[in-house]
Design a protein around this motif. Structure first.
Motif, PDB file in Angstrom:
ATOM      1  N   LEU A   1       0.836  -1.211   0.000  1.00 38.33           N
ATOM      2  CA  LEU A   1       0.000   0.000   0.000  1.00 38.33           C
ATOM      3  C   LEU A   1       0.864   1.252   0.000  1.00 38.33           C
ATOM      4  O   LEU A   1       0.583   2.215  -0.719  1.00 38.33           O
ATOM      5  N   ARG A   2       1.904   1.249   0.821  1.00 43.68           N
ATOM      6  CA  ARG A   2       2.789   2.418   0.888  1.00 43.68           C
ATOM      7  C   ARG A   2       3.522   2.637  -0.438  1.00 43.68           C
ATOM      8  O   ARG A   2       3.686   3.765  -0.882  1.00 43.68           O
ATOM      9  N   ALA A   3       3.946   1.551  -1.070  1.00 45.59           N
ATOM     10  CA  ALA A   3       4.651   1.667  -2.345  1.00 45.59           C
ATOM     11  C   ALA A   3       3.720   2.230  -3.416  1.00 45.59           C
ATOM     12  O   ALA A   3       4.121   3.084  -4.226  1.00 45.59           O
ATOM     13  N   THR A   4       2.465   1.787  -3.423  1.00 44.46           N
ATOM     14  CA  THR A   4       1.499   2.306  -4.390  1.00 44.46           C
ATOM     15  C   THR A   4       1.238   3.784  -4.143  1.00 44.46           C
ATOM     16  O   THR A   4       1.142   4.584  -5.087  1.00 44.46           O
ATOM     17  N   ALA A   5       1.121   4.162  -2.884  1.00 45.38           N
ATOM     18  CA  ALA A   5       0.899   5.572  -2.542  1.00 45.38           C
ATOM     19  C   ALA A   5       2.080   6.424  -2.991  1.00 45.38           C
ATOM     20  O   ALA A   5       1.895   7.518  -3.537  1.00 45.38           O
ATOM     21  N   ARG A   6       3.296   5.930  -2.791  1.00 50.95           N
ATOM     22  CA  ARG A   6       4.489   6.680  -3.234  1.00 50.95           C
ATOM     23  C   ARG A   6       4.487   6.863  -4.746  1.00 50.95           C
ATOM     24  O   ARG A   6       4.856   7.922  -5.260  1.00 50.95           O
ATOM     25  N   SER A   7       4.062   5.836  -5.471  1.00 53.31           N
ATOM     26  CA  SER A   7       3.998   5.933  -6.936  1.00 53.31           C
ATOM     27  C   SER A   7       3.010   7.012  -7.360  1.00 53.31           C
ATOM     28  O   SER A   7       3.274   7.792  -8.288  1.00 53.31           O
ATOM     29  N   LEU A   8       1.879   7.077  -6.696  1.00 59.56           N
ATOM     30  CA  LEU A   8       0.877   8.089  -7.037  1.00 59.56           C
ATOM     31  C   LEU A   8       1.409   9.488  -6.739  1.00 59.56           C
ATOM     32  O   LEU A   8       1.237  10.407  -7.552  1.00 59.56           O
ATOM     33  N   VAL A   9       2.043   9.656  -5.606  1.00 59.04           N
ATOM     34  CA  VAL A   9       2.592  10.974  -5.255  1.00 59.04           C
ATOM     35  C   VAL A   9       3.634  11.404  -6.285  1.00 59.04           C
ATOM     36  O   VAL A   9       3.652  12.564  -6.722  1.00 59.04           O
ATOM     37  N   ARG A  10       4.487  10.472  -6.712  1.00 54.20           N
ATOM     38  CA  ARG A  10       5.496  10.811  -7.733  1.00 54.20           C
ATOM     39  C   ARG A  10       4.849  11.202  -9.049  1.00 54.20           C
ATOM     40  O   ARG A  10       5.336  12.085  -9.758  1.00 54.20           O
ATOM     41  N   ALA A  11       3.740  10.542  -9.394  1.00 50.86           N
ATOM     42  CA  ALA A  11       3.055  10.858 -10.647  1.00 50.86           C
ATOM     43  C   ALA A  11       2.403  12.242 -10.591  1.00 50.86           C
ATOM     44  O   ALA A  11       2.393  12.976 -11.589  1.00 50.86           O
ATOM     45  N   LEU A  12       1.867  12.594  -9.439  1.00 52.05           N
ATOM     46  CA  LEU A  12       1.208  13.901  -9.301  1.00 52.05           C
ATOM     47  C   LEU A  12       2.200  15.028  -9.051  1.00 52.05           C
ATOM     48  O   LEU A  12       1.932  16.183  -9.423  1.00 52.05           O
ATOM     49  N   LEU A  13       3.316  14.682  -8.417  1.00 55.16           N
ATOM     50  CA  LEU A  13       4.303  15.711  -8.039  1.00 55.16           C
ATOM     51  C   LEU A  13       5.699  15.313  -8.501  1.00 55.16           C
ATOM     52  O   LEU A  13       6.589  15.092  -7.694  1.00 55.16           O
ATOM     53  N   PRO A  14       5.916  15.233  -9.826  1.00 55.51           N
ATOM     54  CA  PRO A  14       7.255  14.894 -10.298  1.00 55.51           C
ATOM     55  C   PRO A  14       8.242  15.995  -9.939  1.00 55.51           C
ATOM     56  O   PRO A  14       7.906  17.176  -9.977  1.00 55.51           O
ATOM     57  N   ALA A  15       9.441  15.600  -9.579  1.00 56.49           N
ATOM     58  CA  ALA A  15      10.446  16.571  -9.183  1.00 56.49           C
ATOM     59  C   ALA A  15      10.828  17.445 -10.372  1.00 56.49           C
ATOM     60  O   ALA A  15      11.075  16.952 -11.464  1.00 56.49           O
ATOM     61  N   GLY A  16      10.862  18.754 -10.158  1.00 56.92           N
ATOM     62  CA  GLY A  16      11.330  19.685 -11.176  1.00 56.92           C
ATOM     63  C   GLY A  16      10.464  19.773 -12.403  1.00 56.92           C
ATOM     64  O   GLY A  16      10.953  20.070 -13.487  1.00 56.92           O
ATOM     65  N   ALA A  17       9.149  19.487 -12.271  1.00 56.99           N
ATOM     66  CA  ALA A  17       8.259  19.541 -13.435  1.00 56.99           C
ATOM     67  C   ALA A  17       7.064  20.430 -13.121  1.00 56.99           C
ATOM     68  O   ALA A  17       5.995  19.952 -12.767  1.00 56.99           O
ATOM     69  N   PRO A  18       7.212  21.740 -13.261  1.00 56.56           N
ATOM     70  CA  PRO A  18       6.106  22.637 -12.968  1.00 56.56           C
ATOM     71  C   PRO A  18       4.938  22.435 -13.914  1.00 56.56           C
ATOM     72  O   PRO A  18       5.131  22.100 -15.081  1.00 56.56           O
ATOM     73  N   VAL A  19       3.748  22.632 -13.425  1.00 55.33           N
ATOM     74  CA  VAL A  19       2.564  22.478 -14.257  1.00 55.33           C
ATOM     75  C   VAL A  19       2.503  23.577 -15.307  1.00 55.33           C
ATOM     76  O   VAL A  19       2.887  24.722 -15.061  1.00 55.33           O
ATOM     77  N   ALA A  20       2.070  23.229 -16.506  1.00 51.42           N
ATOM     78  CA  ALA A  20       1.984  24.218 -17.579  1.00 51.42           C
ATOM     79  C   ALA A  20       0.880  25.225 -17.285  1.00 51.42           C
ATOM     80  O   ALA A  20      -0.175  24.859 -16.782  1.00 51.42           O
ATOM     81  N   GLU A  21       1.141  26.480 -17.649  1.00 54.23           N
ATOM     82  CA  GLU A  21       0.136  27.540 -17.449  1.00 54.23           C
ATOM     83  C   GLU A  21      -0.937  27.436 -18.532  1.00 54.23           C
ATOM     84  O   GLU A  21      -0.650  27.129 -19.667  1.00 54.23           O
TER      85      GLU A  21
END
Length: 198
Positions: free
Chosen positions: A178-198
């Protein structure tokens, strides 16, 4: 005195919570609550009228404690740590006990004997409040600039994942999965150094 409860209400509601959480709303009887609390069934009916009203009193305290702890987890200055702590908290909560007790909210939502507008309103209230807490944390600049979707969309997905984890736990009985799946989701929503497009 008339109208004064002749038992420790805080202790009674705490013990009733344990019964509802372990057995589920539908499988819990007022006699089960009476046995667990040591309060006569008649006294419970006099104080709360029926099982649904008693459950809602129990759930109110559960909701307040749950949201208070969730807010504490989300207060971490690092958003990745904040979300990780939130998932750790929810996963630990549902996997405690032998057998694991699961999630009171999800267990009640899927209980066919827990239908009714008052219970539905209580469940929605907790989930909406949790979603609001997550959305507010994700609206801060450190998170907002990294999100691949809006804070509102991300909050809804993350809260949905906390519910889905309950089902997966009941099948796999593996907290680390469960924790590993949650970490995967967080990485998908909040990738490092990838700001959301305006």
């Amino acid at each position: 005195m008339a109208g004064q409860r002749q038992f420790d209400e805080k202790q009674t509601l705490h013990r009733a919570l344990e019964v509802f959480w372990t057995k589920g709303y539908g499988a819990t009887s007022m006699q089960d609550i009476a046995t667990a609390t040591g309060v006569l069934r008649g006294s419970l009916y006099n104080a709360y009228r029926d099982k649904e009203t008693l459950f809602l009193c129990v759930f109110e305290g559960y909701r307040d404690d749950f949201l208070s702890e969730a807010a504490e987890m989300l207060a971490h200055l690092d958003v990745d740590r904040a979300l990780g702590d939130l998932f750790d908290f929810t996963i630990t909560s549902m996997t405690e006990g032998i057998p694991p007790r699961g999630c009171l909210t999800t267990k009640t939502a899927t209980d066919t004997k827990a239908e009714g507008p008052r219970i539905e309103t209580a469940l929605r209230g907790l989930l909406d409040a949790l979603e609001k807490l997550v959305r507010e944390r994700l609206s801060k600049e450190d998170a907002r600039l990294r999100l691949t979707v809006s804070p509102a969309e991300a909050a809804r997905v993350l809260v949905t994942m906390t519910r889905g984890n309950v089902v997966m736990e009941s099948v796999y009985h593996d907290a680390e999965r469960l924790r590993a799946t949650a970490r995967s989701l967080v990485r998908a929503l909040l990738p490092a150094g990838a700001p959301v497009a305006e």
